[in-house]
Design a protein around this motif. Structure first.
Motif, mmCIF file in Angstrom:
data_model
loop_
_atom_site.group_PDB
_atom_site.id
_atom_site.type_symbol
_atom_site.label_atom_id
_atom_site.label_comp_id
_atom_site.label_asym_id
_atom_site.label_seq_id
_atom_site.Cartn_x
_atom_site.Cartn_y
_atom_site.Cartn_z
ATOM 1 N N LEU A 177 3.903 2.374 -13.935
ATOM 2 C CA LEU A 177 3.833 2.972 -15.273
ATOM 3 C C LEU A 177 2.926 2.162 -16.186
ATOM 4 C CD1 LEU A 177 4.935 5.307 -16.951
ATOM 5 C CD2 LEU A 177 6.833 3.816 -17.655
ATOM 6 N N GLU A 178 2.967 0.842 -16.054
ATOM 7 C CA GLU A 178 2.100 -0.015 -16.877
ATOM 8 C C GLU A 178 0.625 0.219 -16.576
ATOM 9 O OE1 GLU A 178 3.427 -3.910 -15.979
ATOM 10 O OE2 GLU A 178 5.233 -3.808 -17.249
ATOM 11 N N GLY A 179 0.313 0.606 -15.345
ATOM 12 C CA GLY A 179 -1.083 0.857 -14.981
ATOM 13 C C GLY A 179 -1.551 2.259 -15.283
ATOM 14 N N ASN A 180 -0.687 3.085 -15.898
ATOM 15 C CA ASN A 180 -1.030 4.479 -16.205
ATOM 16 C C ASN A 180 -1.142 4.721 -17.703
ATOM 17 O OD1 ASN A 180 -0.997 6.637 -13.816
ATOM 18 N ND2 ASN A 180 0.370 4.953 -13.268
ATOM 19 N N ARG A 181 -1.726 3.780 -18.407
ATOM 20 C CA ARG A 181 -1.812 3.910 -19.861
ATOM 21 C C ARG A 181 -2.912 4.885 -20.285
ATOM 22 N NH1 ARG A 181 1.562 0.243 -21.993
ATOM 23 N NH2 ARG A 181 2.057 -1.638 -20.792
ATOM 24 N N GLN A 182 -3.972 4.988 -19.499
ATOM 25 C CA GLN A 182 -5.050 5.907 -19.830
ATOM 26 C C GLN A 182 -5.683 6.444 -18.549
ATOM 27 O OE1 GLN A 182 -7.887 3.666 -22.078
ATOM 28 N NE2 GLN A 182 -8.352 2.246 -20.425
ATOM 29 N N PHE A 183 -6.376 7.577 -18.673
ATOM 30 C CA PHE A 183 -6.991 8.204 -17.508
ATOM 31 C C PHE A 183 -8.130 7.337 -16.975
ATOM 32 C CE2 PHE A 183 -5.044 11.928 -19.501
ATOM 33 C CZ PHE A 183 -4.452 12.515 -18.399
ATOM 34 N N SER A 184 -8.129 7.176 -15.656
ATOM 35 C CA SER A 184 -9.165 6.372 -15.018
ATOM 36 C C SER A 184 -9.246 6.754 -13.544
ATOM 37 C CB SER A 184 -8.854 4.871 -15.159
ATOM 38 O OG SER A 184 -9.747 4.103 -14.377
ATOM 39 N N SER A 185 -10.426 6.592 -12.969
ATOM 40 C CA SER A 185 -10.602 6.842 -11.533
ATOM 41 C C SER A 185 -10.328 5.587 -10.712
ATOM 42 C CB SER A 185 -12.032 7.336 -11.254
ATOM 43 O OG SER A 185 -12.982 6.380 -11.689
ATOM 44 N N GLU A 186 -10.100 4.447 -11.392
ATOM 45 C CA GLU A 186 -9.786 3.204 -10.693
ATOM 46 C C GLU A 186 -8.342 3.261 -10.203
ATOM 47 O OE1 GLU A 186 -10.766 -0.388 -9.023
ATOM 48 O OE2 GLU A 186 -12.071 0.984 -10.142
ATOM 49 N N PRO A 187 -8.118 3.196 -8.881
ATOM 50 C CA PRO A 187 -6.772 3.431 -8.355
ATOM 51 C C PRO A 187 -5.856 2.216 -8.473
ATOM 52 C CG PRO A 187 -8.272 2.989 -6.546
ATOM 53 C CD PRO A 187 -9.103 2.994 -7.802
ATOM 54 N N ILE A 188 -4.569 2.490 -8.441
ATOM 55 C CA ILE A 188 -3.539 1.466 -8.249
ATOM 56 C C ILE A 188 -3.187 1.485 -6.761
ATOM 57 C CG2 ILE A 188 -1.181 0.749 -8.795
ATOM 58 C CD1 ILE A 188 -1.467 2.187 -11.468
ATOM 59 N N ARG A 189 -3.150 0.327 -6.134
ATOM 60 C CA ARG A 189 -2.881 0.251 -4.698
ATOM 61 C C ARG A 189 -1.471 -0.321 -4.482
ATOM 62 N NH1 ARG A 189 -7.590 1.396 -2.213
ATOM 63 N NH2 ARG A 189 -9.480 1.124 -3.479
ATOM 64 N N LEU A 190 -0.736 0.350 -3.631
ATOM 65 C CA LEU A 190 0.650 -0.034 -3.361
ATOM 66 C C LEU A 190 0.898 0.005 -1.858
ATOM 67 C CD1 LEU A 190 3.595 -0.586 -4.327
ATOM 68 C CD2 LEU A 190 3.897 1.910 -4.415
ATOM 69 N N ASP A 191 1.417 -1.078 -1.311
ATOM 70 C CA ASP A 191 1.815 -1.149 0.096
ATOM 71 C C ASP A 191 3.342 -1.183 0.169
ATOM 72 O OD1 ASP A 191 -0.810 -1.231 0.689
ATOM 73 O OD2 ASP A 191 -0.821 -3.205 1.642
ATOM 74 N N ILE A 192 3.904 -0.341 1.025
ATOM 75 C CA ILE A 192 5.360 -0.291 1.200
ATOM 76 C C ILE A 192 5.676 -0.539 2.672
ATOM 77 C CG2 ILE A 192 7.417 1.163 1.069
ATOM 78 C CD1 ILE A 192 6.181 2.581 -1.304
ATOM 79 N N TYR A 193 6.552 -1.490 2.925
ATOM 80 C CA TYR A 193 6.967 -1.850 4.279
ATOM 81 C C TYR A 193 8.434 -1.472 4.455
ATOM 82 C CZ TYR A 193 2.716 -4.689 4.104
ATOM 83 O OH TYR A 193 1.418 -5.114 3.979
ATOM 84 N N SER A 194 8.720 -0.685 5.485
ATOM 85 C CA SER A 194 10.093 -0.220 5.664
ATOM 86 C C SER A 194 10.287 0.274 7.098
ATOM 87 C CB SER A 194 10.398 0.921 4.676
ATOM 88 O OG SER A 194 11.629 1.525 4.969
ATOM 89 N N PRO A 195 11.509 0.133 7.636
ATOM 90 C CA PRO A 195 11.801 0.715 8.956
ATOM 91 C C PRO A 195 12.030 2.221 8.876
ATOM 92 C CG PRO A 195 13.745 -0.381 8.086
ATOM 93 C CD PRO A 195 12.640 -0.668 7.117
ATOM 94 N N ASP A 196 12.117 2.766 7.648
ATOM 95 C CA ASP A 196 12.429 4.181 7.465
ATOM 96 C C ASP A 196 11.198 5.038 7.227
ATOM 97 O OD1 ASP A 196 15.159 3.503 7.611
ATOM 98 O OD2 ASP A 196 15.186 3.024 5.468
ATOM 99 N N VAL A 197 9.994 4.467 7.341
ATOM 100 C CA VAL A 197 8.775 5.233 7.087
ATOM 101 C C VAL A 197 7.908 5.245 8.336
ATOM 102 C CG1 VAL A 197 8.795 4.675 4.628
ATOM 103 C CG2 VAL A 197 7.485 3.232 6.205
#
Length: 698
Positions: A177-197
């Motif tokens: 949410l903090e990285g979504n303050r204004q429109f931009s084409s610069e992405p937020i990158r998120l890695d999720i590690y889980s045995p359920d995915v």
């Protein structure tokens, strides 16, 4: 044969730590050296011609033909997933500004606001982590890479940031949410590690809107479409269009937007949400709509948490069970033939993405190799920063030498000398003819009128003044030689013109040092200072030559020979006479005999030609000897004393900040591309061996 293949696999795995790679035609090869003989042996064992990219040439059985087809289109079950390694390569390349990395295969999620897009993502991940709220919450692309792990743990990471493992997904939601303050084409990158995915890479795009709210800019709709377009227009992507199943599918904004860039529907899969809200009487209409909008990848129906379930605190894991029961016991959806459930959707998306990666891998690797070659050349041209005193002095000498080569190279000096020679000759000629233009005389007007042929057939020039002695000639010469007085001040003009040409060349040549401002200014200032010093000495030398010319005496016999030589060359075509202005006249009010002389103009022209040629040659030689010819050696001595000997070398080699940044960027891109090629070569080669082994054992 199976045991042999396993041994080969182990030998492949031992090469995974190698970073050494060979080069072919000046470009790096992604096949480690130790793999070469192993690849040949593996080819003979499994009876197929096997390449790095999974291309096979069958040599015998239908079983091997089927193996080829299965490898080219992996199932995602028998083959070790290549998505995590590929995603890591993609993120590493994107982090160093490699633009093509954003065009690599991935699943992009597009849909209108409130279509259930965020709920689908959370059902796939098994955690509540996507911010929700009124209006447009997602304003930047969210790149989610899912990593399946065998350990009983679950966490998230934001690569490229200082944050470490985050096990509280409410913190993940807050950071997004903090990285979504204004429109931009610069992405937020998120890695999720889980045995359920499952291993998967998703890009959650901002939700499409029809009209902006009163708190949003008027161009919000266009901004969102531009961001989405940059991702879905790429033919390597799989488009996951999320639309509400309880609305008219044929008017779906998400499908319409996807079809705009995927006209044949070959890479779009549609997820129908809120199927629990579809009345039983409308199910046939929904299924009929799907047949009217065929998609090659098909449709998947899902049921996410309802608002009531959210208020009741139903977890995502619990909602998965509710979803399973809904489709299992629903007498219409269970028999509709529609693929259902988010668990099956995740697996299907993973399989699709894996196929995309393997399909485009040869193209991607080829582009990486070509870009590595180009970037390496660009980095070489950019130069390098000195690591020690020896390299520092070497760079300094090289930079100055580049400047001198451009300033006084062979072709440059030749062009300057030609320009100087033309300028000298024209200036002298114009000065002298201006002195004669107001005079008149009577007599012959061309050489042809005075050149006679004697009895022996030779050309002959009549005497200057028939019946008179050389006293008349001497008086004529004293009148004509006053022409030289018109050349006073010519020394400054000629020298200035030469210096001006060199100064212009300095301004142009010093551009090669523009990346080192201090060195550029030092070289330019010292060069111009040297030229100014040369100016004073050269002016005196040229003035001395002009003064000497006033003392030169040409006897009548010399002029006669000159006239004959010029005429013979003209008649033989060896020389083209210099065009002369009309109205060259000669007379003397002091002596009527000279005024009425028959050949006065011809003798005057001959004298003027001889004077011009002689003086122009002497001045040209003086400028060449005093300024042009020794310029390189004199400047080198000047730089040795005033630059090398007096200025700080480190200060001279300081570069503009953008040059330093560009070199660092190029260096990081070269390193990451080399690493990417190595990673792709090792991981994907082993992945294919795994798959072949499974097929053979089966």
């Amino acid at each position: 044969m199976l045991r042999g293949t396993r041994r080969l696999k182990k030998r492949y795995q031992r090469t995974t730590t190698q970073k050494r790679h060979i080069r072919t035609n000046g470009q790096p090869s992604i096949i480690p050296t130790k793999w070469m003989p192993i690849t040949v042996v593996a080819t003979s064992l499994i009876g197929i011609s096997y390449s790095l990219f999974g291309t096979m040439t069958t040599t015998a059985t239908p079983q091997l033909a089927q193996a080829q087809e299965d490898i080219l289109e992996p199932t995602g079950v028998s083959m070790r997933s290549v998505i995590p390694s590929f995603a890591k390569v993609q993120d590493s390349l994107a982090a160093v500004g490699y633009a093509d990395a954003e065009n690599y295969p991935q699943v992009v999620v597009v849909g209108i606001q409130s279509s259930g897009k965020s709920s689908v993502l959370e059902m796939i991940v098994g955690e509540e982590f996507v911010p929700k709220g009124e209006g447009t919450v997602t304003k930047v692309p969210l790149v989610i890479t899912l990593h399946h792990i065998d350990q009983n743990d679950k966490w998230a990471e934001f690569p490229g940031t200082s944050s470490k493992k985050i096990r509280d997904f409410s913190v993940v939601k807050r950071k997004i949410l903090e990285g979504n303050r204004q429109f931009s084409s610069e992405p937020i990158r998120l890695d999720i590690y889980s045995p359920d995915v499952v291993d998967l890479r998703l890009v959650d795009l901002p939700g499409l809107i029809h009209n902006p709210t009163k708190h949003q800019p008027k161009n919000t709709r266009e901004m969102i479409k531009d961001i989405c377009k940059n991702y879905i227009k790429n033919e390597r992507t799989v488009i996951l269009a999320v639309t509400e199943g309880n609305t008219d599918i044929q008017t779906s904004e998400a499908l319409r937007f996807a079809r705009k860039y995927d006209t044949e529907g070959s890479r779009t899969i549609c997820v129908l949400t809120k199927l629990d809200l579809v009345k039983d009487s409308d199910i046939n209409n929904v299924l009929s709509s799907l047949q009217k909008l065929p998609l090659r990848l098909g449709y998947v129906g899902v049921k996410c948490r309802t608002n009531q379930e959210l208020r009741q605190g139903i977890s995502i894991l619990e909602s998965r069970e509710i979803e399973d029961n809904f489709f299992k016991f629903h007498n219409r959806w269970d028999k509709s033939g529609l693929n259902t459930k988010t668990g099956g959707l995740a697996t299907e998306l993973s399989n699709m993405l894996e196929k995309k990666v393997m399909h485009f891998l040869p193209e991607i690797v080829d582009k990486l190799r070509n870009d590595l070659y180009k970037l390496s050349k660009e980095l070489e041209e950019c130069g390098y920063s000195p690591k020690n005193e020896y390299q520092r002095d070497e760079i300094l000498l090289s930079e100055i030498d580049n400047f001198l080569n451009r300033l006084i190279g062979a072709s440059t000096i030749y062009e300057i000398k030609v320009e100087v020679a033309k300028s000298i000759y024209k200036t002298i000629y114009d000065r002298c003819t201006n002195r004669l233009k107001n005079f008149d005389y009577s007599g012959a007007t061309s050489f042809n009128e005075i050149i006679e042929v004697n009895d022996s057939g030779n050309l002959e020039v009549p005497k200057f003044w028939e019946g008179q002695d050389d006293i008349v000639y001497q008086k004529w010469q004293s009148q004509v030689i006053s022409l030289v007085s018109e050349l006073q001040g010519l020394s400054e003009e000629m020298t200035y013109n030469t210096i001006r040409l060199l100064r212009d060349q300095v301004d142009d040549s010093v551009k090669v040092l523009s990346h080192r401002p201090a060195l550029r200014d030092a070289v330019k200032n010292n060069t111009l200072k040297h030229l100014n010093q040369s100016y004073t000495a050269t002016v005196k030398h040229v003035e001395y030559l002009i003064n000497i010319e006033q003392c030169v005496s040409y006897d009548s016999h010399s002029l006669e020979r000159y006239i004959l030589i010029k005429e013979k060359k003209k008649q033989s075509g060896q020389e083209e006479r210099v065009p002369q202005s009309k109205g060259w006249f000669w007379a003397s009010n002091e002596d009527e005999r000279i005024r009425s002389g028959k050949y006065g103009k011809v003798w005057t022209e001959a004298y003027l030609d001889l004077l011009t040629e002689r003086l122009a040659q002497n001045i040209y030689n003086s400028l060449s000897v005093d300024i042009l010819d020794p310029l390189r050696s004199q400047l080198q001595k000047n730089y040795t004393v005033n630059i090398f000997g007096q200025l700080d070398h480190d200060m001279l080699l300081e570069e503009r900040s953008e040059i330093v940044q560009n070199r660092r960027l190029l260096e990081s891109q070269v390193v990451e591309i080399e690493s990417a090629l190595n990673t792709l070569g090792i991981n994907f080669q082993v992945a294919h061996i795994d798959h072949v082994e499974k097929l053979i054992s089966a």
